[in-house]
Design a protein around this motif. Structure first.
Motif, PDB file in Angstrom:
ATOM      1  N   LEU A 192      -4.771   6.745  -1.102  1.00  0.00           N
ATOM      2  CA  LEU A 192      -4.284   5.367  -0.897  1.00  0.00           C
ATOM      3  C   LEU A 192      -4.197   4.710  -2.265  1.00  0.00           C
ATOM      4  O   LEU A 192      -5.166   4.732  -3.039  1.00  0.00           O
ATOM      5  CB  LEU A 192      -5.237   4.575   0.005  1.00  0.00           C
ATOM      6  CG  LEU A 192      -5.027   4.747   1.517  1.00  0.00           C
ATOM      7  CD1 LEU A 192      -5.249   6.178   1.954  1.00  0.00           C
ATOM      8  CD2 LEU A 192      -5.931   3.793   2.290  1.00  0.00           C
ATOM      9  N   MET A 193      -3.053   4.110  -2.562  1.00  0.00           N
ATOM     10  CA  MET A 193      -2.799   3.659  -3.916  1.00  0.00           C
ATOM     11  C   MET A 193      -2.244   2.233  -3.973  1.00  0.00           C
ATOM     12  O   MET A 193      -1.510   1.803  -3.072  1.00  0.00           O
ATOM     13  CB  MET A 193      -1.770   4.595  -4.579  1.00  0.00           C
ATOM     14  CG  MET A 193      -2.206   6.046  -4.608  1.00  0.00           C
ATOM     15  SD  MET A 193      -0.861   7.137  -5.145  1.00  0.00           S
ATOM     16  CE  MET A 193       0.270   6.944  -3.786  1.00  0.00           C
ATOM     17  N   ASP A 194      -2.582   1.574  -5.066  1.00  0.00           N
ATOM     18  CA  ASP A 194      -1.959   0.290  -5.395  1.00  0.00           C
ATOM     19  C   ASP A 194      -0.885   0.530  -6.450  1.00  0.00           C
ATOM     20  O   ASP A 194      -0.962   1.495  -7.211  1.00  0.00           O
ATOM     21  CB  ASP A 194      -3.005  -0.678  -5.955  1.00  0.00           C
ATOM     22  CG  ASP A 194      -4.072  -1.007  -4.935  1.00  0.00           C
ATOM     23  OD1 ASP A 194      -3.719  -1.310  -3.780  1.00  0.00           O
ATOM     24  OD2 ASP A 194      -5.268  -0.972  -5.285  1.00  0.00           O
ATOM     25  N   ASP A 195       0.074  -0.401  -6.533  1.00  0.00           N
ATOM     26  CA  ASP A 195       1.039  -0.333  -7.630  1.00  0.00           C
ATOM     27  C   ASP A 195       0.294  -0.494  -8.953  1.00  0.00           C
ATOM     28  O   ASP A 195      -0.683  -1.232  -9.047  1.00  0.00           O
ATOM     29  CB  ASP A 195       2.081  -1.454  -7.487  1.00  0.00           C
ATOM     30  CG  ASP A 195       3.017  -1.204  -6.316  1.00  0.00           C
ATOM     31  OD1 ASP A 195       3.133  -0.047  -5.864  1.00  0.00           O
ATOM     32  OD2 ASP A 195       3.631  -2.178  -5.847  1.00  0.00           O
TER      33      ASP A 195
ATOM     34  N   LEU B 227       0.850  -1.193   0.000  1.00  0.00           N
ATOM     35  CA  LEU B 227       0.000   0.000   0.000  1.00  0.00           C
ATOM     36  C   LEU B 227       0.884   1.242   0.000  1.00  0.00           C
ATOM     37  O   LEU B 227       1.765   1.380   0.859  1.00  0.00           O
ATOM     38  CB  LEU B 227      -0.876  -0.008   1.252  1.00  0.00           C
ATOM     39  CG  LEU B 227      -1.701   1.251   1.535  1.00  0.00           C
ATOM     40  CD1 LEU B 227      -2.726   1.486   0.431  1.00  0.00           C
ATOM     41  CD2 LEU B 227      -2.402   1.125   2.885  1.00  0.00           C
ATOM     42  N   LYS B 228       0.643   2.125  -0.957  1.00  0.00           N
ATOM     43  CA  LYS B 228       1.354   3.406  -1.012  1.00  0.00           C
ATOM     44  C   LYS B 228       0.386   4.505  -0.603  1.00  0.00           C
ATOM     45  O   LYS B 228      -0.781   4.472  -1.001  1.00  0.00           O
ATOM     46  CB  LYS B 228       1.843   3.639  -2.451  1.00  0.00           C
ATOM     47  CG  LYS B 228       3.039   4.519  -2.542  1.00  0.00           C
ATOM     48  CD  LYS B 228       4.335   3.740  -2.416  1.00  0.00           C
ATOM     49  CE  LYS B 228       5.526   4.679  -2.387  1.00  0.00           C
ATOM     50  NZ  LYS B 228       6.782   3.952  -2.188  1.00  0.00           N
TER      51      LYS B 228
END
Lengths: 94, 94
Positions: free
Chosen positions: B90-93, B2-3
């Protein structure tokens, strides 16, 4: 060291069109000799919100990236499918 | 993985007040066993625009971070000096 957050907002109907363009842009940018990191992420709440997190040694290296053949060829192809203007934040370490 | 990008907007007159609070928050968060990376940056165009770039193994680790003593003590002290609401991506690759 220069950190960059670049955000793209792509139309929902174009997600499959931009995917290979982003893949090529990431692959070729990572081969640039001055590229420290170049990672692409997708907002969990919005599949058309693409977020690059980039690390460059300095502004000159970022400018050189923006002048590469792959950047000048691929970014306009991606931007043709945007639903809003890209945004950029250039940052220093705290 | 999670980024997270978390952005704070601090009033100009409070920059020196929040600086040690951010320093403590970064130092203690990096000691959390589940923290992969936790880096703070400052917008080159706006010295009150602080940008965290965070990496966590998953959402549970982020939630655990937000429940720590240091987060619950320091973040409200920082937010007391904000000129606009914090934002979070909130980001996914890719």
């Amino acid at each position: 060291m220069l950190k960059v957050i670049a955000q793209d907002f792509i139309k929902p109907e174009a997600l499959e069109i931009v995917r290979p363009l982003y893949q090529e842009l990431v692959a070729l940018t990572r081969q640039e000799p001055l590229c420290i990191s170049y990672d692409l992420h997708v907002d969990q709440k919005d599949p058309g919100h693409f977020v690059f997190i980039e690390t460059w040694p300095d502004r000159a290296a970022l400018d050189a990236h923006c002048a590469t053949e792959h950047f000048r060829r691929l970014v306009p192809q991606i931007n043709a499918h945007q639903r809003a203007e890209c945004t950029f934040i250039l940052m220093d370490d705290f």
